[in-house]
Enzyme design. Structure first.
Site, PDB file in Angstrom:
ATOM      1  CB  SER A 161      -8.347   0.801   5.728  1.00 43.76           C
ATOM      2  OG  SER A 161      -8.980   1.963   5.528  1.00 43.76           O
ATOM      3  CB  SER A 193      -8.042   3.724   2.850  1.00 44.23           C
ATOM      4  OG  SER A 193      -7.258   2.831   3.484  1.00 44.23           O
ATOM      5  CE  LYS A 232      -3.770   2.234   2.577  1.00 44.21           C
ATOM      6  NZ  LYS A 232      -4.658   1.712   3.732  1.00 44.21           N
TER       7      LYS A 232
END
Lengths: 487, 494
Positions: free
Chosen positions: A179, A155, A80
């Protein structure tokens, strides 16, 4: 066979690598080829690191040739884009950090590189991890590999979609209120939010410091355990990382969950929940019962309904301070052609941050302001303690709690983008787990009209092992996790 | 027309910031020595406030604040924590300062001071730990435009804040409080406390009120005072300014004022009506500090003897007068030098107290005169305690005269040579030989007929003049007692 290598699990790939049936370069190339094919449709990556990946893969092959392969040696992965990577730009999907190249690696990156992981790319997210769909990315929206017109969740949407679309074997995300788990549920992969303090946050671009945790996305429970074996443990650079010893998480994955006590908290089956989700989750729980687990269908965690409010005070409050450093004076975006320094700092923030980030900075600034602090932040902390105690009490009776990961299947891109509150509600099942600081995993549990449904299993602090055991046992008798999107 | 004069009293409370003498910074491993190195060389991602980095508590800094708290009679909290103080300024790397808000390490202590001949106990509200900010250097370019440079070396240096109660009633009390605090911090070794270099900074809150009332009028914060004298002058100015303003029927504003040393006045900097809202909240990146009793005791054991205790001990142990004891304990280095001298021992025929007084006389006399004149610290002197005691012994045994000893001392001070070799090289040993001194006395009598005549006419002081001449002739080496006897004998002879 080589066009399918990118769909392997870590343990299967390791098997082949160690027996020298395949090379890491081949495995990596398979991922890179697939990225080229699917990425235009999925858009999971902010930065692809093909050259770096192939160089690492060669190194890994040398290690393997010496017979020194460990489970992650030569395994391609995605990170990420909030995890700092030395020499590789790390953007947080924000204009603010579009060109930011960290001079250091996050602790997890250090550990994974030392373990031989091959970094294939950095994944898209909602700007600074604020959102549930990746629609808040300053660059582009990631698409759900199972339905391109739908969101992958967020996210960590890029990390979930990347693994689901076969762009790499595993990935890391971060989870502040769901997330990791919500996108894992939306993309039919395994996603773990470890216990707060289990994994070092050093080098994770902070959203809400008391809630953020890093965790893996994988194709099954065993893979998740393998990644956790590498990234867990105390780090002297993160004062909130815990000294608890790290067990071998793969050790007790024997398919046996007989006599394990599982509670089903009714508050997580909320109004507005889609019936297909309800059905799928209950079917999965019955499967656990069939495996010998003792299920209590009537557990109550009444403070749960307060978690959303608590979260939207604490997380923005911490974020409002964490994001104050982005003023253009040191790194990242800077508006220098202004008449005064103050104007430059203001303009940097005005143009560098997107609307959702600004909204949360405003919320947090308000909640911490003199005269409001007691009513908001302090009250929220007190309720947080209540929620924690409720979980503590539940865990005196149960080994694990099971809930849906999300009340719905993946929603359409644009469907909630202009309705922040309804977007916030999509995390209603995952937020309380961050508030309590306990671990939670989402595993594939079925489909509704081709759209994935996730099952959330919640454990005691530092009992990730229990979550893996239940997940693994479930995956021995189901095949949801082996399904692939048609891309 | 009649005027009534209202008498006002001044109410002052001081806030002192002192940098702590730790090797590394407060929250990272960088060297805390920011001044003696090139700008932006003692920096890392943590003190630069880069994305993703986390603070780690420097335990030594916590101990130094505990130690200070103990020295200031504060209670050391068993539970303490760090908080974020949010404000925006380019010298603040993270956009917030890690500080302590409602659970400081030290609470409720006091400091005993003496001002204008009166003893006073001034309260200490709290002692807490925070981090220093980077340094901005403002310049003007060739094009005449102003610009600023940033040196991040200072960012994250441990900083201790000591907040005093508003117990001080005059600028002199404030100065005494500050000097005492300064001495203590240096004494216990927690800070270099150098005011010029900024490792010891003071802000003052000052207000006035009619004598006998308890309600405070507008509180003014005075900043930018860089010496004890500046603090005294600024507060004296400010008390008068406030008194005059009230006398003129003006309303005093709650504000921050800066001391302008060159102009000898304070000027308004910002109104408190637009005061910052720092939005303090607990630092989520750091666990709370749990300070055990064992830890406190470990730090207490490390705490050096404080100036007042040492002064009292010097008076008891060495029978020194208050004046000597005060001066000898004013700095830690002097007190330690003194005790090192005492420890070298003394001849059997001399008591400890006599020797201690001899040492004190030398240290407070010639030694202090020369260290002050040469602008050096006590511990920078080339004369070691052993060397000073050798000199005292030579004088005591009569090898050299007191006058010669001063010469030897000066040579020792500038060269670092031992007294014995200086005496030998310069031939400074005392002349006690009767025949040598007889000849000298005869010569003096012969060369000074006027003085001899004066003496014989009844002017007693003429004898002293002649003895002085004899000392000069011998370059201070003549035994003064024998010289006096011989001169008197010669004068009586005719």
């Amino acid at each position: 066979m080589s066009d399918n290598l990118n769909w392997l699990t870590i343990h299967a790939a390791h098997e082949l690598l160690a027996r020298k049936k395949i090379s890491s370069v081949e495995l990596t190339q398979a991922c890179l080829d697939n990225i080229e094919k699917v990425e235009p449709k999925v858009k999971a990556l902010v930065t692809e690191t093909a050259d770096f990946a192939l160089a690492q893969a060669k190194k890994a092959d040398a290690t393997i040739a010496q017979g020194k392969a460990t489970p992650l040696t030569g395994i391609p992965a995605l990170m990420k884009d909030v995890l700092c990577t030395q020499g590789i730009r790390t953007t947080a999907s924000s204009k603010m950090l579009e060109k930011f190249v960290p001079p250091y690696n996050a602790a997890v990156i250090e550990k994974l590189i030392a373990a031989g992981m091959v970094l294939v790319g950095k994944t898209n997210l909602d700007e600074f991890a604020m959102g549930s769909s990746t629609e808040n990315s300053a660059f582009f929206t990631t698409h759900n590999p199972y339905a391109f017109e739908r969101v992958p969740g967020g996210s960590s949407g890029g990390s979930a979609a990347g693994v689901a679309a076969g762009e790499a074997i595993f990935s890391l995300g971060s989870d502040t209120g769901g997330s990791i788990r919500q996108p894992a549920g939306f993309c039919n992969v395994v996603g773990l939010k470890p216990t707060y303090g289990r994994v070092s946050r050093y080098g994770l671009i902070a959203f809400a410091s008391s809630l953020d945790q890093i965790g893996p996305f994988t194709r099954d429970a065993l893979d998740c355990a393998l990644v956790m074996n590498v990234i867990s443990g105390q780090d002297k650079r993160d004062a909130t990382s815990a000294p608890e010893p790290v067990p071998d998480y793969t050790k007790n994955l024997n398919g046996n969950i007989k006599g394990m006590k599982i509670g089903i908290p009714k508050e997580y089956f909320v109004a507005g929940m889609q019936p297909e989700v309800d059905t799928a989750v209950k079917t999965a729980i019955k499967k656990l019962e069939e495996l010998g687990a003792i299920v209590d269908w009537n557990v109550s965690l009444p403070s749960t309904r307060l978690a959303l409010a608590v979260y939207y005070i604490i997380a923005p409050s911490e974020a409002s301070a964490n994001l104050a450093r982005y003023d253009g004076s040191k790194y990242g975006a800077a508006f220098l052609n202004t008449d005064s320094m103050w104007e430059g700092m203001e303009k940097t923030k005005q143009f560098g941050f997107g609307p959702e980030v600004k909204r949360r900075i405003m919320l947090g600034t308000y909640a911490l302001s003199s005269g409001y602090y007691d009513a908001y932040y302090l009250k929220a902390q007190k309720v947080r303690t209540l929620i924690r105690r409720e979980f503590d009490a539940a865990f005196t009776k149960y080994d694990a709690l099971v809930t849906p990961t999300s009340p719905t299947v993946p929603f359409k891109i644009g469907e909630k983008a202009n309705d922040p509150l309804s977007m916030y509600l999509s995390d209603v099942c995952t937020l309380p787990i961050n508030i309590a600081g306990v671990p939670g995993i989402s595993i594939p549990a079925g489909f509704a009209k081709g759209l994935p449904i996730g099952l959330q299993i919640i454990g005691k602090p530092f009992a990730e092992e229990t979550l893996f055991r239940i997940s693994h046992a479930y995956q021995q008798v189901t095949d949801w996790h082996t399904r692939r999107p048609m891309i | 027309m009649t005027t009534t004069t209202i008498a006002y009293e001044t109410v002052i409370g001081l806030e002192v910031h002192a940098q702590l003498s730790t090797r590394s910074k407060m929250f990272c491993g960088c060297s805390a020595d920011y001044a003696s190195t090139a700008p932006n060389t003692h920096v890392c991602p943590v003190c630069l406030g880069m994305p993703g980095v986390l603070p780690v508590i420097n335990n030594r800094a916590v101990e130094l604040v505990m130690m200070t708290s103990l020295a200031l009679n504060c209670a050391v909290s068993s539970y303490s924590k760090f908080d974020r103080k949010n404000y925006c300024y380019p010298d603040l790397m993270k956009g917030y300062q890690i500080s302590q808000f409602d659970a400081p390490i030290g609470l409720k202590g006091w400091l005993d001071i003496e001002a204008d001949g009166e003893k006073k106990r001034a309260g200490i509200t709290r002692v807490h730990l925070e981090e220093d900010v980077a340094k901005l250097i403002h310049r003007v370019g060739f094009d005449g435009k102003a610009y600023s440079l940033m040196d991040v070396n200072r960012s994250g240096v441990p900083l201790m804040e000591i907040v005093g109660e508003p117990d001080l009633r005059s600028p002199e009390e404030a100065r005494q409080y500050l000097m005492k605090l300064h001495t203590i911090l240096q004494y216990i070794g927690v800070s270099t406390a150098n005011m010029e270099e900024g490792s010891f900074r003071c802000d003052a809150n000052i207000s006035i009120r009619p004598v006998g009332t308890t309600q405070l009028l507008a509180k003014v914060e005075v900043k930018n005072m860089n010496s004890f004298r500046a603090v005294f002058r600024a507060l004296e100015y400010e008390a008068k300014r406030q008194g005059d303003a009230l006398a003129n029927g003006e309303r005093l504003a709650q504000e921050t004022r800066g001391w302008v040393e060159a102009e000898g006045k304070t000027v308004s900097q910002r109104s408190k009506e637009f005061a910052h809202d720092y939005r303090y909240f607990p630092e989520p990146d750091l666990p709370p500090l749990n300070i055990s009793r064992e830890w406190v005791e470990k730090v207490r054991a490390e705490l050096a003897e404080l100036p007042d205790a040492r002064r009292d001990r010097f008076m008891n142990e060495y029978s020194l007068p208050l004046y000597d004891a005060n001066l000898l304990t004013a700095t830690k280095t002097m007190a330690e030098y003194f005790e090192a001298c005492v420890k070298t021992g003394q001849p059997a025929n001399l008591s400890l107290t006599v020797r201690a007084k001899q040492i004190s006389n030398w240290l407070l006399g010639e030694f202090s005169r020369l260290t002050n004149a040469n602008l050096i610290e006590v511990n920078q002197a080339k004369i070691t305690p052993v060397m000073l005691c050798e000199l005292i012994d030579l004088t005591q045994k009569g090898t050299i005269t007191g006058a010669a000893a001063k010469q030897v001392f000066e040579t020792m001070f500038s060269t670092g040579k031992p007294a014995g070799s200086i005496v030998a090289e310069a031939g400074l040993s005392q002349i006690s030989s009767a025949s040598e001194l007889e000849n000298m006395a005869a010569k003096i009598i012969a060369e000074n007929p006027q003085a001899v005549a004066d003496y014989r006419a009844g002017k007693e002081t003429a004898a002293k003049f002649l003895v002085g001449q004899m000392m000069r002739l011998s370059k201070g080496r003549a035994n003064p007692q024998i010289a006096t006897e011989l001169i008197k004998k010669k004068l009586e002879e005719k």
